[in-house]
Write a protein that holds these residues in place. Structure first.
Motif, PDB file in Angstrom:
ATOM      1  N   SER A  59      -1.913  12.867 -16.270  1.00 17.35           N
ATOM      2  CA  SER A  59      -2.306  11.478 -16.478  1.00 17.35           C
ATOM      3  C   SER A  59      -1.966  10.617 -15.275  1.00 17.35           C
ATOM      4  CB  SER A  59      -1.613  10.917 -17.732  1.00 17.35           C
ATOM      5  OG  SER A  59      -2.019  11.618 -18.890  1.00 17.35           O
ATOM      6  N   LEU A  60      -0.812  10.870 -14.663  1.00 16.40           N
ATOM      7  CA  LEU A  60      -0.407  10.122 -13.474  1.00 16.40           C
ATOM      8  C   LEU A  60      -1.324  10.414 -12.292  1.00 16.40           C
ATOM      9  CD1 LEU A  60       1.511   8.264 -11.965  1.00 16.40           C
ATOM     10  CD2 LEU A  60       3.006  10.245 -11.570  1.00 16.40           C
ATOM     11  N   LEU A  61      -1.653  11.681 -12.080  1.00 18.63           N
ATOM     12  CA  LEU A  61      -2.543  12.039 -10.972  1.00 18.63           C
ATOM     13  C   LEU A  61      -3.924  11.413 -11.152  1.00 18.63           C
ATOM     14  CD1 LEU A  61      -1.593  15.809 -10.630  1.00 18.63           C
ATOM     15  CD2 LEU A  61      -0.911  13.954  -9.099  1.00 18.63           C
ATOM     16  N   ALA A  62      -4.430  11.426 -12.383  1.00 19.00           N
ATOM     17  CA  ALA A  62      -5.730  10.820 -12.643  1.00 19.00           C
ATOM     18  C   ALA A  62      -5.694   9.321 -12.368  1.00 19.00           C
ATOM     19  CB  ALA A  62      -6.157  11.094 -14.087  1.00 19.00           C
ATOM     20  N   ALA A  63      -4.632   8.662 -12.777  1.00 20.74           N
ATOM     21  CA  ALA A  63      -4.501   7.228 -12.519  1.00 20.74           C
ATOM     22  C   ALA A  63      -4.354   6.947 -11.025  1.00 20.74           C
ATOM     23  CB  ALA A  63      -3.303   6.668 -13.284  1.00 20.74           C
TER      24      ALA A  63
END
Length: 346
Positions: free
Chosen positions: A327-331
């Motif tokens: 989720s962090l990488l996508a954001a």
């Protein structure tokens, strides 16, 4: 994607550093439905490309290494095989360990151990060096000599534990690659303003040359290494370890590009993603260390998953940390060109 099934398949492939072929083939097939193009470079790295459609768009690489620690056979004595480590194998966990010898076809073996009945006084309290250990595969001397130079890996099944915990060999760093696959899945249907490269790199456990050569060829504007860090255990130190199941870990330090770590932190805070800082005063022991000095220098960051029992066949992590990392990488990559400003300019 069923992340348990994906990790079970990835960890079930044997791929020590320099012999990543089977896991690289699987990585390509898993990436293919999630990107515009997938290929393997001449060094063995698996690279998937998600293009944004803009001419001369900034290039961003998300990397996780595919190789695992292993062994290489160096000789034979009365059919027993001597060996040395490929990567950071801990000799304490090897006696009585089952191994797969990567011959054609693969062979089963086990690391010989003296029963306590025939040990000398005090021997059971000592850790044996690799030079005193032997693999027993039931071979003749001639058969053993024919295997010199063959690689081997410790065996360890994928196990689902209580809650979101799983255990297997090679979660370092197949879990990181699983996070990349999950990131690609989260970004399906989302417009990007950068060309995004997912790299499953090779040979991290010996010298990081896969990520180094891959980053040199791709010449990215920025690079995020996704690896594992140490999860907390009762016998481990509190400093420098992180509770499993409480989120992803963001690297901070002089060898981590400041704007990237700041953006990662801001995105974690803004999206309610649990995270913790890992302060690194020098070598991180990951591909982030090597890639920062590729070419004229590449902006580099590090995101890690807490992992117990690293470099053993029972590595253990919490899948909620993998989801937080994805989720962090996508954001991080969404609207990166618009928000990154001059940092991403050629």
């Amino acid at each position: 994607m069923d992340i348990r099934e994906t990790l079970a398949a990835l960890c079930g492939c044997d791929g020590p550093a320099g012999r990543e072929g089977p896991v690289a083939d699987l990585a390509r097939s898993l990436l293919a439905p999630l990107v515009d193009e997938v290929y393997q470079d001449k060094f063995g790295n698996v690279i998937g490309v998600r293009r944004c459609g803009r001419e001369n768009a900034p290039r961003v690489v998300l990397d996780a290494h595919l190789d695992e620690v292993g062994l290489v056979i160096t000789g034979a004595k009365e059919g027993f095989l001597s060996f040395r480590a490929v990567g950071g194998i801990d000799p304490r966990m090897l006696p009585d360990r089952e191994v797969t010898i990567l011959s054609q076809p693969p062979r089963f073996g086990l690391v010989a151990v003296l029963p306590p009945h025939v040990q000398q006084a005090g021997e059971g309290d000592k850790s044996l060096p690799l030079s005193d250990l032997w693999i027993d595969a039931g071979l003749t001397q001639k058969e053993g000599e024919a295997l010199v130079g063959t690689f081997a890996v410790p065996r360890g099944p994928f196990r689902a534990l209580l809650g979101e915990r799983v255990s297997a060999k090679a979660l370092d760093d197949r879990a990181g690659f699983g996070a990349l696959l999950r990131t690609a899945e989260l970004l399906q249907g989302t417009d990007l303003d950068v060309d995004l490269y997912f790299m499953g790199s090779c040979r991290e456990e010996v010298n990081g040359s896969g990520a180094l050569t891959g980053a040199f060829a791709l010449a990215p504007h920025c690079f995020v290494a996704v690896d594992v860090t140490h999860a907390r255990t009762p016998d481990g130190p509190k400093e420098g370890t992180f509770p499993a199941g409480e989120g992803t870990v963001i690297g901070i330090g002089p060898n981590i590009t400041r704007w990237m770590s700041q953006r990662l932190i801001a995105k974690a805070e803004g999206h309610g993603i649990p995270w913790a800082p890992e302060v690194m005063t020098g070598h991180s022991g990951t591909n982030a260390w090597r890639v920062q000095t590729a070419r004229e220098g590449i902006a580099t960051a590090l995101v890690s998953l807490p992992l117990k029992y690293m470099h053993s066949p029972v590595e253990t992590l919490d899948l909620t940390d993998l989801e937080a990392t994805a989720s962090l990488l996508a954001a991080f990559v969404q609207d990166l060109s618009a928000e990154g400003g001059t940092f991403l300019a050629d």
